[in-house]
Enzyme design. Structure first.
Site, PDB file in Angstrom:
ATOM      1  N   GLU A  37      19.972   5.090  21.208  1.00 29.00           N
ATOM      2  CA  GLU A  37      18.898   6.091  21.104  1.00 29.00           C
ATOM      3  C   GLU A  37      17.909   5.976  22.259  1.00 29.00           C
ATOM      4  O   GLU A  37      16.706   6.180  22.118  1.00 29.00           O
ATOM      5  CB  GLU A  37      18.182   5.973  19.755  1.00 29.00           C
ATOM      6  N   LEU A  62      26.058  12.926  21.355  1.00 29.87           N
ATOM      7  CA  LEU A  62      25.355  13.317  22.580  1.00 29.87           C
ATOM      8  C   LEU A  62      25.934  12.624  23.807  1.00 29.87           C
ATOM      9  O   LEU A  62      26.231  13.256  24.811  1.00 29.87           O
ATOM     10  CB  LEU A  62      23.866  12.999  22.434  1.00 29.87           C
ATOM     11  N   ILE A  70      30.065   6.996  19.546  1.00 28.03           N
ATOM     12  CA  ILE A  70      29.706   7.803  18.381  1.00 28.03           C
ATOM     13  C   ILE A  70      29.719   6.926  17.127  1.00 28.03           C
ATOM     14  O   ILE A  70      30.764   6.448  16.690  1.00 28.03           O
ATOM     15  CB  ILE A  70      30.652   9.003  18.224  1.00 28.03           C
ATOM     16  N   THR A  71      28.541   6.735  16.559  1.00 26.79           N
ATOM     17  CA  THR A  71      28.384   5.910  15.366  1.00 26.79           C
ATOM     18  C   THR A  71      29.050   6.565  14.162  1.00 26.79           C
ATOM     19  O   THR A  71      28.851   7.753  13.904  1.00 26.79           O
ATOM     20  CB  THR A  71      26.895   5.687  15.070  1.00 26.79           C
TER      21      THR A  71
END
Length: 383
Positions: free
Chosen positions: A360, A121, A153-154
């Site tokens: 998040e 995202l 981005i994990t």
């Protein structure tokens, strides 16, 4: 609050975490390497399927059971708790809004642990302000052409699938965002170098790039232009789980500190016998237990489809992550100089805890969400 069955689940998850995850935690952190042995045990013992629907090869467990798993893994290794969380986060928009064919093609393979997935995202200039994203997905017949960059981005590079949010109509702001499943082998897709991070070092975080990547139209999730709502819905579902991760880190630090002060002696007595230490332990334990109750409430509301879940999920993520930062910092203090070294895990837990206040949705964003929900309930609004 937990049922007998849930207590048994916790015991099972704790044994698994201590036997299969904990032995690899320090090495993953020190080398900044993905803990493949830990993931293999997680997959091979069937824990990967816990939170997925039975229709797609999962166990159909509720959110509290999933939170218990995350909590127990995070208690010994923050990095490993991310592979528990992140694939489910990525698959949530597919499960909630994707068509049957898309679900059947990907979800069972993620549930089995055959594939891993990442949620894409954020961008370099679009973190909390998601609507300002610049990534584009241009329709061209039976496919879309993706262009742009996603950041933070994990598990990028480890994951096989990427759920990507991009603008299909740049003029419509957040109403012009759509979501897609992109496979790692897609031409035009590439992964950047891993970030050098303070914590969660065993989980790679990278930028990913789309240089005219061709994605089939059937890989679009749900409706064109509805991606912003899908993204926010997924985050509402995942924020209690980040709370569970933070809770696990805090509990691990509390457990380690309590054990240490009962073993170390100063001035002819146990460190635990000093009243100042006892007060600090009492405050740490109280904060952890309060966070636990809020996380479990958010999970219960999520499963019940309660409209209050957005507010309570943000509260849970906010309070649990702030608690994790306080408790891990206090744990390092209780260890004294030893806590500042790699000899003990509390310094790793402290470093890992920090990011739970950031990803998040930062905790400042969570406060905005909570305040807006309160005012909405009262019939007011924020400007």
């Amino acid at each position: 609050m937990l049922t007998d069955e849930q207590h048994e689940l916790r015991a099972t998850f704790r044994r698994f975490a201590e036997q299969e995850i904990s032995p690899h935690a320090a090495e993953a952190d020190e080398r900044a390497e993905y803990p493949w042995k830990s993931f293999a045990a997680y997959r091979d013992l069937g824990f990967a399927r816990l939170a997925y629907p039975e229709a797609f090869g999962g166990d159909g467990a509720d959110s509290i059971a999933f939170a218990l798993l995350i909590e127990e893994v995070a208690r010994v290794c923050g990095s490993s708790s991310l592979f528990v969380i992140i694939s489910k986060l990525a698959m949530t928009p597919v499960l909630m809004f994707g068509g049957d064919e898309l679900k059947e093609r990907y979800v069972p393979r993620v549930a089995s642990g055959e594939l891993q997935a990442s949620y894409c995202l954020s961008e370099p200039d679009a973190g909390s302000d998601v609507a300002s994203m610049s990534a584009r997905a241009i329709r061209d017949g039976d496919h879309y052409v993706l262009r742009g960059t996603k950041a933070w981005i994990t598990n990028a590079g480890v994951s096989d699938l990427y759920v990507v949010f991009a603008k299909t109509d740049a003029e419509r702001g957040h109403r012009g965002i759509s979501a897609f499943v992109v496979e790692r082998e897609t031409p035009g897709f590439s992964v950047g170098e891993p970030e050098l991070k303070m914590g969660m070092r065993g989980s790679p975080t990278c930028e990913i790039y789309f240089d005219d990547a061709i994605v089939p139209a059937e890989n679009r999730i749900g409706d064109d232009g509805a991606g912003f709502g899908y993204a926010m819905g997924a985050l509402d579902s995942s924020r209690p789980l980040i709370g569970a991760q933070a809770l696990g880190l805090a509990q691990g630090a509390l457990d380690a500190a309590a054990q240490y002060v009962t073993e170390r002696r100063q001035f002819g007595q146990r460190v635990a016998d000093f009243q100042g230490v006892q007060f600090l332990l009492a405050d740490m334990a109280t904060q952890v237990e309060a966070a636990r109750l809020l996380v479990y409430e958010a999970c219960a509301l999520l499963d019940a489809g309660d409209p209050r879940v957005s507010k309570i999920a943000s509260m849970a993520k906010l309070f649990a992550s702030d608690t994790a930062m306080r408790v891990t910092t206090d744990a390092v203090q209780l260890f004294g100089g030893a806590g500042y070294t790699h000899r003990y895990p509390v310094e790793r837990m402290m470093r890992d805890a920090k990011v739970t206040q950031i990803y998040e949705g930062t905790n400042q964003v969570q406060r905005v969400v909570v305040a807006r929900r309160i005012l909405d309930e009262l019939g007011g609004s924020l400007p």
